[in-house]
Every structure is written in C-alpha cells, then in structure tokens.
Design a protein around this motif. Structure first.
Motif, PDB file in Angstrom:
ATOM      1  N   ARG A 122       0.827  -1.208   0.000  1.00  0.00           N
ATOM      2  CA  ARG A 122       0.000   0.000   0.000  1.00  0.00           C
ATOM      3  C   ARG A 122       0.859   1.254   0.000  1.00  0.00           C
ATOM      4  O   ARG A 122       0.498   2.260  -0.628  1.00  0.00           O
ATOM      5  CB  ARG A 122      -0.928  -0.015   1.214  1.00  0.00           C
ATOM      6  N   LEU A 123       1.986   1.206   0.699  1.00  0.00           N
ATOM      7  CA  LEU A 123       2.880   2.369   0.726  1.00  0.00           C
ATOM      8  C   LEU A 123       3.303   2.762  -0.676  1.00  0.00           C
ATOM      9  O   LEU A 123       3.247   3.939  -1.057  1.00  0.00           O
ATOM     10  CB  LEU A 123       4.107   2.053   1.583  1.00  0.00           C
ATOM     11  N   GLY A 124       3.720   1.789  -1.490  1.00  0.00           N
ATOM     12  CA  GLY A 124       4.113   2.094  -2.869  1.00  0.00           C
ATOM     13  C   GLY A 124       2.976   2.686  -3.670  1.00  0.00           C
ATOM     14  O   GLY A 124       3.160   3.653  -4.428  1.00  0.00           O
ATOM     15  N   GLU A 125       1.781   2.109  -3.511  1.00  0.00           N
ATOM     16  CA  GLU A 125       0.618   2.629  -4.242  1.00  0.00           C
ATOM     17  C   GLU A 125       0.287   4.051  -3.810  1.00  0.00           C
ATOM     18  O   GLU A 125      -0.041   4.907  -4.631  1.00  0.00           O
ATOM     19  CB  GLU A 125      -0.592   1.716  -4.015  1.00  0.00           C
ATOM     20  N   GLN A 126       0.352   4.325  -2.506  1.00  0.00           N
ATOM     21  CA  GLN A 126       0.002   5.659  -2.018  1.00  0.00           C
ATOM     22  C   GLN A 126       1.024   6.707  -2.448  1.00  0.00           C
ATOM     23  O   GLN A 126       0.645   7.837  -2.787  1.00  0.00           O
ATOM     24  CB  GLN A 126      -0.138   5.631  -0.493  1.00  0.00           C
TER      25      GLN A 126
END
Length: 205
Positions: A122-126
C-alpha cells in the motif's frame, strides 16, 4: 498523538508480559516509546498531496526531459500487522507533464506517507498516487526494496530476506514505460540488481 494514552498502554504492555514497569531500567520506557511513536507516526493526518503540490514548478517543454528518476532514497515505516519497523530504499520515477517536482520533495512525500502504520504494497501505491496527483505527472513508478523485522526477527527469522514491490500509474504502468524505468533504476555503478516483476504481479496490478 495522545502521549498519556500511549505511555499508559506501554506500561500495561510491560505488565502483560510479566515485567515490572517500575524497576529503574524500565520506568522511563513508556516515555521513550511515546517519543519514538511520535516520530514513527508523524505522517498520520499529514496531507502528502499538498507536500507534493507545493514542491512543484512550471516547466517549459525543453526543460522537462522524458523521465526523471531518483534512486536509493532511504525510508522507514512500521508494519501495521505487528507494529515492527521495516526499512529499505525507494526508487521513484516520473514522466513529467507541465510541472517538475523538487528532488528533495520526493523524499518528503515518501517520508510523510511512510510515517503511518503501513503495508509495503500500500505504501508504494500511495506514494505513486500522491506524486501523480500533486505533480500532475504523465506517469509515476515507485519501487520499494525493504527488510521487515516481522520477517527477520520472528517466525522463520529470515534475516537476509527483503521484499520488493512495484507500483505504477499512467504511462509508466504501460509495459514499455515500466520496463525502461526499471532498467534505468537497475543501471548505474553495476552493483545494483535490476528489479524484475512478472507482468500482472506488481502491486496494484
């Protein structure tokens, strides 16, 4: 952050594991943990899109370039499953639209989004979505390579393992653009391994 509640919770945790929170070595531990959590979770409630937007400047056609890559940006976050840190490096690429972003601003965006309870995927997507929205980029790609303490220090204790995730949007989500950006991230001094992700298996695919 409610420091009093954090400190009370840490004291209760010490009691729960059978320790004495009043012994001299532990009496300031709740205070120290509250200090650490204030830093680890400083990104909660922070508008990372505003950080990205405020760090941009208008660029003329001849000033943009086709692709901008910042490699080996160190980051740390906390896994929301076990509240243990994960640390690593980020490689961030974007295809400019009509604006450019300060290179230091990219690391500030990453830090703001990482300073929350997180999952690496999720960190990469955000971070990708934040840069895309704040900058108005034609494409964004973020590669994260991190080591998780929940993997290295518990369970099977795979102390040498790392996890790589790839998130992309716009033109850099297309096969050709993604391949070019990942190849350039892996280039350089000859010691960096090029991340390889099978089509359809990158984060968000």
């Amino acid at each position: 952050m409610d420091r009093a509640r954090v400190e009370a919770a840490v004291r209760e945790l010490l009691l729960g594991i059978g320790e004495d929170p009043d012994r001299p070595e532990l009496e300031r531990t709740p205070f120290r943990v509250a200090d650490a959590y204030a830093e680890f979770f400083a990104g909660i409630g922070t508008d990372a899109v505003a950080i990205a937007r405020d760090g941009t400047v208008h660029a003329e056609d001849g000033d943009r370039g086709q692709l901008v890559i910042v490699r080996d940006v160190r980051f740390r976050s906390v896994c929301e499953h076990h509240l243990l840190p994960f640390t690593g490096v980020a490689h961030m690429a974007y295809a400019p639209g009509d604006r450019l972003i300060g290179l230091g601003t990219l690391s500030r965006v990453l830090d703001a989004v990482a300073s929350r309870p997180q999952l690496q995927e999720r960190l990469g997507e955000q971070v990708t979505a934040t840069i895309a929205e704040g900058l108005g980029a034609d494409g964004v790609l973020v590669v994260l390579d991190a080591q998780h303490q929940c993997v290295t220090t518990r369970g099977e204790r795979q102390s040498a393992s790392t996890t790589v995730t790839v998130a992309a949007s716009g033109t850099l989500a297309e096969a050709a653009g993604r391949a070019e950006a990942i190849a350039l991230i892996g280039a350089g001094d000859g010691t960096r391994a090029t991340p390889t992700v099978a089509p359809g298996h990158e984060a968000g695919a």
